[in-house]
Design a protein around this motif. Structure first.
Motif, PDB file in Angstrom:
ATOM      1  N   ALA A  12     -17.356 -31.979 -66.157  1.00 25.37           N
ATOM      2  CA  ALA A  12     -16.986 -30.690 -66.752  1.00 25.37           C
ATOM      3  C   ALA A  12     -16.067 -29.896 -65.834  1.00 25.37           C
ATOM      4  O   ALA A  12     -15.189 -29.169 -66.308  1.00 25.37           O
ATOM      5  N   ASP A  15     -12.595 -30.928 -66.537  1.00 25.86           N
ATOM      6  CA  ASP A  15     -12.149 -30.773 -67.926  1.00 25.86           C
ATOM      7  C   ASP A  15     -11.611 -29.358 -68.148  1.00 25.86           C
ATOM      8  O   ASP A  15     -12.350 -28.389 -68.044  1.00 25.86           O
ATOM      9  N   PRO A  16     -10.330 -29.228 -68.461  1.00 24.30           N
ATOM     10  CA  PRO A  16      -9.755 -27.893 -68.612  1.00 24.30           C
ATOM     11  C   PRO A  16     -10.379 -27.062 -69.733  1.00 24.30           C
ATOM     12  O   PRO A  16     -10.298 -25.845 -69.722  1.00 24.30           O
ATOM     13  N   TYR A  17     -11.022 -27.714 -70.689  1.00 24.76           N
ATOM     14  CA  TYR A  17     -11.624 -26.968 -71.796  1.00 24.76           C
ATOM     15  C   TYR A  17     -12.950 -26.325 -71.423  1.00 24.76           C
ATOM     16  O   TYR A  17     -13.344 -25.330 -72.029  1.00 24.76           O
ATOM     17  N   VAL A  18     -13.661 -26.883 -70.471  1.00 24.81           N
ATOM     18  CA  VAL A  18     -14.982 -26.339 -70.120  1.00 24.81           C
ATOM     19  C   VAL A  18     -15.112 -25.946 -68.655  1.00 24.81           C
ATOM     20  O   VAL A  18     -16.152 -25.472 -68.224  1.00 24.81           O
ATOM     21  N   ASN A  19     -14.057 -26.122 -67.875  1.00 25.64           N
ATOM     22  CA  ASN A  19     -14.104 -25.808 -66.449  1.00 25.64           C
ATOM     23  C   ASN A  19     -14.563 -24.388 -66.180  1.00 25.64           C
ATOM     24  O   ASN A  19     -15.384 -24.158 -65.289  1.00 25.64           O
ATOM     25  N   GLU A  20     -14.060 -23.438 -66.938  1.00 21.64           N
ATOM     26  CA  GLU A  20     -14.410 -22.047 -66.671  1.00 21.64           C
ATOM     27  C   GLU A  20     -15.899 -21.782 -66.886  1.00 21.64           C
ATOM     28  O   GLU A  20     -16.445 -20.826 -66.354  1.00 21.64           O
ATOM     29  N   TYR A  21     -16.578 -22.641 -67.631  1.00 22.61           N
ATOM     30  CA  TYR A  21     -18.025 -22.514 -67.839  1.00 22.61           C
ATOM     31  C   TYR A  21     -18.798 -23.333 -66.809  1.00 22.61           C
ATOM     32  O   TYR A  21     -19.909 -22.975 -66.420  1.00 22.61           O
ATOM     33  N   ASP A  63      -4.193 -28.822 -64.112  1.00 15.78           N
ATOM     34  CA  ASP A  63      -4.522 -27.492 -64.623  1.00 15.78           C
ATOM     35  C   ASP A  63      -4.782 -26.600 -63.413  1.00 15.78           C
ATOM     36  O   ASP A  63      -5.842 -26.681 -62.784  1.00 15.78           O
ATOM     37  N   CYS A  66      -7.999 -24.401 -63.252  1.00 11.53           N
ATOM     38  CA  CYS A  66      -9.207 -25.179 -62.956  1.00 11.53           C
ATOM     39  C   CYS A  66      -9.279 -25.499 -61.463  1.00 11.53           C
ATOM     40  O   CYS A  66     -10.342 -25.392 -60.845  1.00 11.53           O
TER      41      CYS A  66
END
Length: 117
Positions: A12, A15-21, A63, A66
């Protein structure tokens, strides 16, 4: 719980889609629950594998947000104790040995390692 989630969290992070979480979750496990040593078990191979994904050789695929999030978290985590700090610096040096070109410029990971040296 962290050991069971660790591999999923490492993926995760890359992964740029969930990195911030993922970064805040890893931050809690490392900093507040002091489970950072588990992240670097087995010589940190899973961690450096995640770095391979997050810091591709072709920087156009990277990214930057990230990368910066992860590097900020690692910079904060280094101060939590000498064992964790050494493990983080060791993992970064192991990664540098496999991808030296990433450490020649001003990428977030290069700046992080320089600041820790």
């Amino acid at each position: 719980v962290f050991r069971k989630m660790c591999d999923y969290l490492l993926v995760a992070l890359a992964d740029p889609y969930v990195n911030e979480y993922a970064v805040p979750i890893v931050r809690i496990f490392i900093m507040e629950l002091q489970l950072g040593s588990d992240l670097f078990q087995d010589g940190g191979l899973a961690f450096t594998g995640m770095l391979d994904l997050l810091f591709p050789t072709d920087e156009t695929l990277a990214d930057l947000e990230c990368q910066e999030r992860l590097c900020d978290m690692l910079n904060d985590a280094v101060g939590l104790g000498p064992n964790l700090g050494q493990a983080i610096v060791g993992a970064l040096n192991d990664f540098r040995a496999t991808r030296p070109v990433l450490f020649e410029g001003d990428s977030p990971i290069a700046l992080l390692l320089r600041s820790l040296a």
